[in-house]
Design a protein around this motif. Sequence first.
Motif, PDB file in Angstrom:
ATOM      1  N   ASP B 348       0.933  -1.196  -0.099  1.00  0.00           N
ATOM      2  CA  ASP B 348       0.175   0.101   0.030  1.00  0.00           C
ATOM      3  C   ASP B 348       0.897   1.093   0.016  1.00  0.00           C
ATOM      4  OD1 ASP B 348      -2.468  -1.360  -0.249  1.00  0.00           O
ATOM      5  OD2 ASP B 348      -2.863  -1.371   1.996  1.00  0.00           O
ATOM      6  N   ASN B 349       1.829   1.168   0.713  1.00  0.00           N
ATOM      7  CA  ASN B 349       2.964   2.349   0.884  1.00  0.00           C
ATOM      8  C   ASN B 349       4.424   1.850   0.594  1.00  0.00           C
ATOM      9  OD1 ASN B 349       1.158   4.687   1.459  1.00  0.00           O
ATOM     10  ND2 ASN B 349       0.692   3.476   3.426  1.00  0.00           N
ATOM     11  N   PRO B 350       4.666   1.978  -0.682  1.00  0.00           N
ATOM     12  CA  PRO B 350       5.902   1.115  -1.074  1.00  0.00           C
ATOM     13  C   PRO B 350       7.112   1.979  -0.620  1.00  0.00           C
ATOM     14  CG  PRO B 350       4.835   1.838  -3.043  1.00  0.00           C
ATOM     15  CD  PRO B 350       3.876   2.058  -2.048  1.00  0.00           C
ATOM     16  N   PHE B 351       6.967   3.337  -0.433  1.00  0.00           N
ATOM     17  CA  PHE B 351       8.243   4.234   0.060  1.00  0.00           C
ATOM     18  C   PHE B 351       8.069   4.099   1.549  1.00  0.00           C
ATOM     19  CE2 PHE B 351       7.474   6.734  -3.874  1.00  0.00           C
ATOM     20  CZ  PHE B 351       8.800   6.577  -4.340  1.00  0.00           C
ATOM     21  N   LEU B 352       7.070   3.562   2.286  1.00  0.00           N
ATOM     22  CA  LEU B 352       7.267   3.288   3.638  1.00  0.00           C
ATOM     23  C   LEU B 352       7.549   1.569   3.885  1.00  0.00           C
ATOM     24  CD1 LEU B 352       4.340   5.507   5.003  1.00  0.00           C
ATOM     25  CD2 LEU B 352       7.020   6.247   4.665  1.00  0.00           C
ATOM     26  N   GLY B 353       7.737   1.166   2.801  1.00  0.00           N
ATOM     27  CA  GLY B 353       7.595  -0.653   2.896  1.00  0.00           C
ATOM     28  C   GLY B 353       8.767  -1.178   2.799  1.00  0.00           C
ATOM     29  N   TRP B 354       8.758  -2.408   2.341  1.00  0.00           N
ATOM     30  CA  TRP B 354       9.998  -3.183   2.232  1.00  0.00           C
ATOM     31  C   TRP B 354      11.008  -2.953   1.323  1.00  0.00           C
ATOM     32  CZ3 TRP B 354      10.818  -8.386  -0.374  1.00  0.00           C
ATOM     33  CH2 TRP B 354      11.524  -9.290   0.178  1.00  0.00           C
ATOM     34  N   ARG B 355      11.861  -2.229   1.658  1.00  0.00           N
ATOM     35  CA  ARG B 355      13.097  -1.623   0.599  1.00  0.00           C
ATOM     36  C   ARG B 355      14.279  -1.340   1.154  1.00  0.00           C
ATOM     37  NH1 ARG B 355      11.720   4.140  -1.803  1.00  0.00           N
ATOM     38  NH2 ARG B 355      13.670   3.693  -2.452  1.00  0.00           N
ATOM     39  N   ASP B 452      15.044  11.963  -0.282  1.00  0.00           N
ATOM     40  CA  ASP B 452      14.010  10.995   0.660  1.00  0.00           C
ATOM     41  C   ASP B 452      13.870  11.780   1.822  1.00  0.00           C
ATOM     42  OD1 ASP B 452      13.177   9.206  -0.828  1.00  0.00           O
ATOM     43  OD2 ASP B 452      14.924   7.760  -0.548  1.00  0.00           O
ATOM     44  N   LEU B 453      15.077  12.372   2.372  1.00  0.00           N
ATOM     45  CA  LEU B 453      14.932  13.211   3.609  1.00  0.00           C
ATOM     46  C   LEU B 453      13.831  14.056   3.730  1.00  0.00           C
ATOM     47  CD1 LEU B 453      15.820  13.409   6.518  1.00  0.00           C
ATOM     48  CD2 LEU B 453      17.536  14.948   5.662  1.00  0.00           C
ATOM     49  N   THR B 454      13.661  14.962   2.440  1.00  0.00           N
ATOM     50  CA  THR B 454      12.749  15.900   2.226  1.00  0.00           C
ATOM     51  C   THR B 454      11.160  15.352   2.142  1.00  0.00           C
ATOM     52  OG1 THR B 454      14.344  17.229   0.957  1.00  0.00           O
ATOM     53  CG2 THR B 454      11.961  17.853   0.659  1.00  0.00           C
ATOM     54  N   GLN B 455      11.193  14.262   1.353  1.00  0.00           N
ATOM     55  CA  GLN B 455      10.114  13.454   1.156  1.00  0.00           C
ATOM     56  C   GLN B 455       9.362  13.176   2.578  1.00  0.00           C
ATOM     57  OE1 GLN B 455       8.737  10.771  -2.174  1.00  0.00           O
ATOM     58  NE2 GLN B 455       9.756   9.383  -0.933  1.00  0.00           N
ATOM     59  N   TYR B 456      10.366  12.461   3.106  1.00  0.00           N
ATOM     60  CA  TYR B 456       9.860  11.710   4.562  1.00  0.00           C
ATOM     61  C   TYR B 456       9.476  13.130   5.717  1.00  0.00           C
ATOM     62  CZ  TYR B 456      11.235   7.343   2.552  1.00  0.00           C
ATOM     63  OH  TYR B 456      11.152   6.178   1.809  1.00  0.00           O
ATOM     64  N   THR B 457      10.245  14.032   5.553  1.00  0.00           N
ATOM     65  CA  THR B 457      10.056  14.864   6.488  1.00  0.00           C
ATOM     66  C   THR B 457       8.998  15.813   6.332  1.00  0.00           C
ATOM     67  OG1 THR B 457      12.641  15.291   6.986  1.00  0.00           O
ATOM     68  CG2 THR B 457      11.417  16.911   7.853  1.00  0.00           C
ATOM     69  N   LEU B 458       8.528  16.174   5.067  1.00  0.00           N
ATOM     70  CA  LEU B 458       7.484  16.909   4.708  1.00  0.00           C
ATOM     71  C   LEU B 458       6.182  15.870   4.458  1.00  0.00           C
ATOM     72  CD1 LEU B 458       9.379  19.598   2.553  1.00  0.00           C
ATOM     73  CD2 LEU B 458       8.984  19.612   4.965  1.00  0.00           C
ATOM     74  N   ALA B 459       6.489  14.751   4.418  1.00  0.00           N
ATOM     75  CA  ALA B 459       5.251  13.736   4.101  1.00  0.00           C
ATOM     76  C   ALA B 459       4.784  14.246   2.481  1.00  0.00           C
ATOM     77  CB  ALA B 459       4.158  13.922   4.944  1.00  0.00           C
ATOM     78  N   ASP B 461       4.997  13.169  -1.315  1.00  0.00           N
ATOM     79  CA  ASP B 461       5.427  12.400  -2.407  1.00  0.00           C
ATOM     80  C   ASP B 461       6.062  13.184  -3.530  1.00  0.00           C
ATOM     81  OD1 ASP B 461       5.622  10.731  -4.874  1.00  0.00           O
ATOM     82  OD2 ASP B 461       3.651   9.717  -4.463  1.00  0.00           O
ATOM     83  N   ARG B 462       7.088  13.181  -3.919  1.00  0.00           N
ATOM     84  CA  ARG B 462       7.525  13.927  -4.903  1.00  0.00           C
ATOM     85  C   ARG B 462       7.390  13.725  -6.381  1.00  0.00           C
ATOM     86  NH1 ARG B 462      13.092  14.304  -6.160  1.00  0.00           N
ATOM     87  NH2 ARG B 462      14.126  12.194  -6.666  1.00  0.00           N
ATOM     88  N   THR B 463       6.825  12.417  -6.436  1.00  0.00           N
ATOM     89  CA  THR B 463       6.372  12.338  -7.867  1.00  0.00           C
ATOM     90  C   THR B 463       4.814  12.752  -8.054  1.00  0.00           C
ATOM     91  OG1 THR B 463       5.382  10.172  -7.248  1.00  0.00           O
ATOM     92  CG2 THR B 463       7.672  10.406  -7.989  1.00  0.00           C
ATOM     93  N   ASN B 464       4.161  13.391  -6.999  1.00  0.00           N
ATOM     94  CA  ASN B 464       2.748  13.737  -6.919  1.00  0.00           C
ATOM     95  C   ASN B 464       2.716  15.220  -7.371  1.00  0.00           C
ATOM     96  OD1 ASN B 464      -0.023  14.592  -6.567  1.00  0.00           O
ATOM     97  ND2 ASN B 464      -0.213  13.100  -4.611  1.00  0.00           N
ATOM     98  N   GLU B 465       2.239  15.338  -8.687  1.00  0.00           N
ATOM     99  CA  GLU B 465       2.175  16.688  -9.341  1.00  0.00           C
ATOM    100  C   GLU B 465       1.378  17.703  -8.266  1.00  0.00           C
ATOM    101  OE1 GLU B 465       3.575  17.892 -12.174  1.00  0.00           O
ATOM    102  OE2 GLU B 465       4.572  16.036 -12.532  1.00  0.00           O
ATOM    103  N   ARG B 466       0.238  17.222  -7.896  1.00  0.00           N
ATOM    104  CA  ARG B 466      -0.532  17.983  -7.059  1.00  0.00           C
ATOM    105  C   ARG B 466      -0.077  18.773  -6.066  1.00  0.00           C
ATOM    106  NH1 ARG B 466      -5.510  14.439  -6.654  1.00  0.00           N
ATOM    107  NH2 ARG B 466      -5.341  13.790  -8.853  1.00  0.00           N
TER     108      ARG B 466
END
Lengths: 88, 583
Positions: B348-355, B452-459, B461-466
């Motif tokens: 459901d949340n690959p960026f928060l998942g098994w990686r 990723d630090l920016t993505q995770y700190t600010l919540a 998703d950097r691929t989400n245009e909106r």
Amino acid sequence: MYKKTVEIKNTLGIHARPASEIVKRASKFKSNISIEKDGMEVNAKSIMGILMLACEQGSKITIVADGEDEKEAVESIVELVDNKFYEE
Amino acid sequence: MKNRVFRGIPASSGIVMGKAYVLSREIFVPSLARKTTEEELATFYSAIKSTQRDLEGIIQRLKEQKSHEGLKLIEVQLLLLKDPFFVETVENYIREGEGASYAIHKFIETLKTEFETIGDPYIKDRFLDIKDVARRVMRKIEGETGELSYQEPHVLFAHDLTPSDTAQLDKEYVLGFVTETGGKMSHTAIIARALGIPAVVGVGGILKEVKNGEQVIIDGFRGVVVVAPDEDTKRTYEKRIREYREYEKKLEKAKELPATTIDGKEIDLTANIEIPLELKPAVENGARGIGLYRTEFIFLTDDGLPDEETQFRYYREAAEMFRDLPVIFRTLDSGGDKILGWQYLKEDNPFLGWRGIRLTLDRKEIFLSQVRAILKASSYGNVKIMLPMVSSLEEVERARELLEEAINGLEKEGRHIKKPVEMGIMVEIPSAAILSEHFAKHVDFFSIGTNDLTQYTLAVDRTNERISYLFDHVNPAVVRLMRQTIDAAHENGIWAGVCGEIASDPVAIPLLIGLNVDELSLTPALIPQIKGIIRGISYQECVKIAQEVLKMDSARKVRKFLSQELLSRFPHLENLLVEVDND
């Protein structure tokens, strides 16, 4: 004619490398060899054919050979499949 | 009709003007002409033979260039070329009354339908290889050479470039690319950046709009393609190209010079590498090592996990090229779907998942084989290991145990390992930044992954245009985490670098220097530009800039302030700023 059914055990199923291993083995034999899955039959000496079967882990395939070395041919490919194509 | 302007995605920076060369294979119409069955069969067989010779020639060339990736691709094509399924199907169509060329076309179309029903994306992709080979044969019959070849330099227009096209591109004859498909991270875009060729991708329908030999301008900064430019447009672009060349020349002069501020603080400028093709540009652009060697490309194969020997060959190549300079290999950083197949796709949340490290510690055979391959390469240069996606100390401890296990194993086998092999972590998850004072006691270095630090700190998703307006790596929250991480490193006697996109964002450079960063790792092509900024500013000024930023409360204010500070010192950068922001 000689045939045998085996189950695909390796995680990735039959991808490019396993498919080319099958082709290499099959090409050593004089018999006509084919592989059947879900009613579809392909030439075991063709990578494209084997890929089109889209064999995932857990699927079952039947190896069929017809010719002077049919038994050895089938057993050789079965051995390869049973050993997960020697990649795991 | 004059001056037709098209927009796409800027994939590789630079501006060029030249004649278009259109690779129109996607709209290629096979001829229906037909001679006797025997003659058509003979044409088919001789086309196969001649394609085989081409492929063998390419294999020879790739062997000389030691391009393992390219080699594997072409070898598969050679196998496919001789495939009985291909040959027999086409033979049958010819016997049924088709011309050789149309028979191949029919084969491709039939196969396309067959492959569309297959769920596994990896097998689906093999269709592209088959199509690539079949089209080579078809082009032989139609009298085209099948190879990309040009008498003079051109701007290449294509629907998409296949891996075998890119493997044989000759930089001297390709001024730039424009493709109809693809995005910033597509294979074509990566290759373009690696070769330093301007490129615009994702320009839908462009092949219908441009003819062979027509004059075109491509602007890889803004993602603009101008077909048949009028005199005014030409003059504007000629001026921009001249300015850019002068700027590049200035940077060129600084290639051998260190990245040192006016008052003598030196920063290590190193390169981020996605594919081995980028190693040479990294050296050419004056990189002081590889700060981030992404290893994912080795794993993105369709024939299972790469063996230790294959990995070793890649790692050794990089280590040898840089000798005493550091080459930092990041262990596999991808989700299960990418390397273990589509059955691992659903999270459901690959960026928060098994990686990242989570995956490789679970599947420790992956981690061990990679670490063993890196250790084997240690005697050929100065290699280091970096762990991605670290969020807890236990992960570092477990990785350390496995590293010891690998070292012991190799020494028992009588392998020479140059010790100590340093192990560091990516600081890209907020928990690692917050607890950096503890992590610093257990690792040899930090590299801050700001994307990723920016993505995770600010919540965000950097691929989400909106919500892309929320994503900015100079957000004060991210800046504070960076400061905390760098300070913790220095208090514990280790170094801290930055390897995210912030390291190639001109406005952020004074801030990073002021935060006392030791190393910046970035795309090879941008190293000279960033070095130019470092060499034109003093450390004292940077410290003041950083202090100001740390007082600020919003990303917008920080960016505005940093832009003003930069432009007041480097007014000539104004033209480039917009573009680099996009990058």
